[in-house]
Design a protein around this motif. Structure first.
Motif, PDB file in Angstrom:
ATOM      1  N   UNK A 298       0.837  -1.189   0.000  1.00 11.12           N
ATOM      2  CA  UNK A 298       0.000   0.000   0.000  1.00 11.12           C
ATOM      3  C   UNK A 298       0.872   1.239   0.000  1.00 11.12           C
ATOM      4  N   UNK A 299       0.506   2.210  -0.835  1.00  9.65           N
ATOM      5  CA  UNK A 299       1.198   3.499  -0.884  1.00  9.65           C
ATOM      6  C   UNK A 299       0.204   4.577  -0.490  1.00  9.65           C
ATOM      7  N   UNK A 300       0.531   5.356   0.503  1.00  5.28           N
ATOM      8  CA  UNK A 300      -0.321   6.438   0.983  1.00  5.28           C
ATOM      9  C   UNK A 300       0.215   7.747   0.426  1.00  5.28           C
TER      10      UNK A 300
ATOM     11  N   UNK B  82      13.624   0.169  -4.498  1.00  7.44           N
ATOM     12  CA  UNK B  82      12.331   0.616  -5.019  1.00  7.44           C
ATOM     13  C   UNK B  82      11.973   1.995  -4.468  1.00  7.44           C
ATOM     14  N   UNK B  83      12.237   2.220  -3.187  1.00  5.57           N
ATOM     15  CA  UNK B  83      11.933   3.518  -2.583  1.00  5.57           C
ATOM     16  C   UNK B  83      12.846   4.608  -3.141  1.00  5.57           C
TER      17      UNK B  83
ATOM     18  N   UNK C 219       8.364   8.905   2.888  1.00  3.65           N
ATOM     19  CA  UNK C 219       8.351   8.735   4.325  1.00  3.65           C
ATOM     20  C   UNK C 219       8.962   7.419   4.775  1.00  3.65           C
ATOM     21  N   UNK C 220       8.734   7.088   6.061  1.00  3.78           N
ATOM     22  CA  UNK C 220       9.278   5.880   6.656  1.00  3.78           C
ATOM     23  C   UNK C 220       8.323   4.717   6.431  1.00  3.78           C
TER      24      UNK C 220
ATOM     25  N   UNK D 230       3.802   2.509   2.671  1.00  2.00           N
ATOM     26  CA  UNK D 230       4.786   3.571   2.442  1.00  2.00           C
ATOM     27  C   UNK D 230       4.078   4.906   2.286  1.00  2.00           C
ATOM     28  N   UNK D 231       4.305   5.860   3.211  1.00  2.00           N
ATOM     29  CA  UNK D 231       3.724   7.201   3.045  1.00  2.00           C
ATOM     30  C   UNK D 231       4.605   8.076   2.152  1.00  2.00           C
ATOM     31  N   UNK D 232       3.973   8.807   1.249  1.00  2.00           N
ATOM     32  CA  UNK D 232       4.695   9.705   0.342  1.00  2.00           C
ATOM     33  C   UNK D 232       3.960  11.038   0.279  1.00  2.00           C
TER      34      UNK D 232
END
Length: 694
Positions: free
Chosen positions: A215-217, A247-248, A266-267, A283-285
């Motif tokens: 999941x990507x937020x 990937x990040x 983010x972290x 992963x928060x972005x």
């Protein structure tokens, strides 16, 4: 009579307390020495605070202390009889002054421990078990402290290293997705081998964990799948640290390349499930606003203003922001050579841009470097002799990027000076305008000339920092030259003055990986110069030259290099040409082994007269080891009186060269010999210069 003692069991027997200790509680609270008796025992004190202290008497060393008499006992109570103190005079030595410090022996004592031999080292070997089953043994060995085999001061050191490797094995397994992995390090002796131990690392990887939900937020992007395509993680992938971090990092790179200069990754959060051996990944972005290029601002110690920064940019205002183009602009700033440091960063403006974007300005922080520089170079070759060149450059005398270059040449056979104005990035990125004057005297076997030239040139050039595939140059030259020339009709040398107007042009396609030391790729260069010579009458003609060179790496240390060159002058007879405009063969950049300009037709005195055509080839095997190299080579070619070169009467030379590689290019030393030697040719020719032969 005393009372008879009580009989007690062995378990109850305890020492009887003194009789004085059996007194009642009231007696126990009384002080051992009454206060009045204690005060009476104190010596009298003087009320004069300035009075000298009383003398203290010390017992002499070796005098036994006085033995008090055994006190008599009365009804179980001990009475202490005070013994008068014996006054002993102080030792005589204490009254004497201390000896000087220099008289003391400062050499430390040597103990038996100091004389003991150094403890013998122990040797160890390492056995790793369990990591090979999951392909992690090589990764472990690359970072191991034990390093397979070795020696240490003692077993404690080996044990400490084994503990470090035990933790390393755990980190390696977790980084590869084996989060339940365990490792144990032990030290064991080796039978019948004193002084040797074995360190054993036993690893149990357990099960490999895989990604569960991914999941990507983040905020919506344009295009909508930009982050998903950049992340490149999917359910079922092993949870490998390198894969996840890569990937990040890719997201952090792709977003600024596609209009999001302020994106922040983010972290991550990975929730592991031991039952399913999976981990849900989140992963928060923060993408920030989608942006387009706006204007430029600049600050610091300026070399030029914001307007010229826009000349260097390869993008226009209103285009979608791309960090790659920003990096390109930064490299272009560095390539000017005008800065000690230069940086480019986006700055929010809050102004709306096209298609719902926000304009961002680019802030250029400048720290201008020294504008002036001196350079010196030199070389030697058979036929040309020694040559030393020096130049003074003020790179920004006429901002922006307007340089003044003064150069001088001194040599055994050439002397000259010149001044050049050069404007880099003249109105457009990578375009250079230059103009100047030169005065030169050349004294070679082919001619003796006094030459003055005025020129102007517009070019698109490569630099060592920014090498380009396609380059070109167009110019104009006005030359006046007075030269010695052999007159075949008069059978003697005469001096003639020539006035020459030329429109030289050049184009080059370059796919090599270096300007001064290419190891792969090829170059194709074409030169064309329509000219008019005025010497009594007007004689128009065209000089042309074509050259192809290629570089093929046979291995990491050997490069096979080759070159072919052909040239022609059409429209005029050879004897109507100024000798300095004719084609000659031979020399360090031509067929090595022959003297400079000594390939081609000769006059009756044996001096070269040049020709209207030329053909050459060269083959080199460039072997490099460290900063040094060896280069065997084979050259061939000649110049001809005819308009077109011929395939006959070729002259060949061969030799070997040495290279010393520096950060500005290789230093070259070539020694060659002519293979089909003519009368007057030397046995050995020597060439020293900077850069490869081609």
């Amino acid at each position: 009579m005393g009372a008879a003692p009580q009989q007690v069991s062995s378990a109850q027997q305890v020492p009887a307390p003194p009789q004085s200790a059996q007194s009642d509680d009231r007696a126990a609270e009384q002080p051992i020495v009454p206060e009045a008796e204690f005060d009476k025992a104190l010596p009298p004190l003087s009320s004069d605070i300035n009075a000298p202290l009383e003398q203290i008497t010390l017992e002499p060393v070796g005098t036994p202390p006085p033995v008090a008499a055994t006190p008599p006992a009365t009804n179980g109570t001990a009475t202490v009889q005070p013994t008068p103190a014996t006054v002993v005079p102080a030792p005589v030595d204490l009254d004497q002054p201390l000896p000087p410090l220099a008289s003391f022996d400062s050499v430390p004592l040597v103990t038996v421990a100091d004389k003991a031999e150094k403890n013998p080292e122990i040797r160890y070997e390492t056995v790793v078990a369990g990591l090979d089953k999951v392909g992690l043994e090589d990764e472990f060995k690359a970072h191991s402290v034990l390093k397979g085999k070795g020696k240490a001061a003692n077993a404690a050191v080996v044990s400490a290293r084994a503990h470090e490797d035990e933790e390393l094995a755990g980190r390696v397994m977790r980084a590869a997705g084996y989060y339940d992995g365990t490792a144990v390090g032990t030290i064991e002796t080796i039978p019948n081998e004193p002084g040797r131990v074995r360190a054993r690392i036993n690893a149990t990887p357990g099960k490999l964990y895989h990604l569960g939900a991914v999941k990507v937020d983040a905020q919506p992007t344009v295009p909508s799948d930009l982050i998903a395509n950049a992340l490149a993680l999917k359910t079922g992938d092993p949870i490998e640290a390198g894969r996840v971090q890569g990937a990040e990092a890719n997201i952090a790179t792709v977003l600024p390349q596609n209009g999001y200069p302020f994106a922040k990754v983010g972290q991550r959060d990975i929730l592991l499930d031991e039952l399913t051996t999976t981990g849900d990944y989140t992963l928060p972005i923060d993408t920030g606003p989608r942006a387009t290029f706006g204007g430029y601002t600049t600050t610091g110690k300026l070399a030029f203003d914001a307007h010229h920064v826009g000349v260097l940019a390869r993008f226009k205002p209103g285009q979608i922001y791309d960090s790659r183009k920003v990096d390109d602009l930064r490299q272009a700033l560095i390539a000017t050579g005008l800065f000690s440091t230069a940086s480019v960063e986006p700055v929010k403006t809050g102004k709306p841009g096209p298609e719902g974007t926000e304009q961002v300005d680019l802030l250029v922080r400048q720290v201008a470097g020294p504008k002036r520089s001196l350079s010196v170079s030199g070389g030697y070759s058979t036929g040309e002799g020694f040559k030393l060149e020096g130049s003074f450059t003020n790179r920004n005398l006429f901002p922006p990027e307007g340089a003044l270059i003064l150069n001088v040449v001194g040599g055994s056979q050439e002397q000259g000076a010149g001044a050049t104005f050069k404007r880099s990035n003249a109105g457009k990125r990578d375009r250079t305008f230059s103009a100047g004057v030169t005065a030169d005297h050349s004294n070679y076997d082919a001619y003796n000339a006094f030459t003055g030239t005025v020129f102007a040139r517009m070019s698109y050039d490569s630099t060592p920092i920014w090498q380009k595939k396609f380059t070109w140059a167009l110019g104009v030259e006005l030359t006046g030259t007075n030269e010695s020339v052999y007159d075949f009709g008069r059978a003697r040398d005469v001096r003639r003055t020539y006035f020459i107007a030329a429109l030289p042009g050049q184009a080059q396609w370059d796919t090599t990986d270096s300007l001064l030391n290419p190891t792969k790729g090829y170059r194709v260069k074409l030169s064309l110069s329509p000219e008019t010579s005025v010497q009594g009458n007007i004689s128009p003609y065209v000089r042309s030259l074509a050259e192809v060179s290629g570089y093929y790496p046979i291995s990491d240390s050997i490069v096979l290099a080759g070159r072919v060159r052909a040239a022609s002058i059409a429209g005029v007879s050879r004897d109507d040409l100024a000798p300095s405009r004719r084609y000659y063969g031979g020399g360090g950049g031509s067929v090595r082994g022959y003297g400079y300009q000594r390939l081609g037709p000769f006059d009756p005195k044996g001096d070269p007269v040049g020709g209207r055509s030329l053909n050459e080839f060269s083959i080199e095997a460039r072997y490099r080891f460290g900063n040094f190299g060896i280069v065997p080579f084979f050259d061939g070619g000649n110049s001809y009186e005819s308009v077109l070169p011929k395939g006959q009467d070729l002259r060949f030379g061969a030799g070997i060269g040495g290279r010393f590689y520096t950060n500005f290019g290789p230093l070259r030393l070539d020694v060659a010999t002519p293979l089909n030697k003519r009368k007057g040719d030397g046995l050995i020719a020597l060439y020293i210069s900077i850069g490869q032969a081609f």
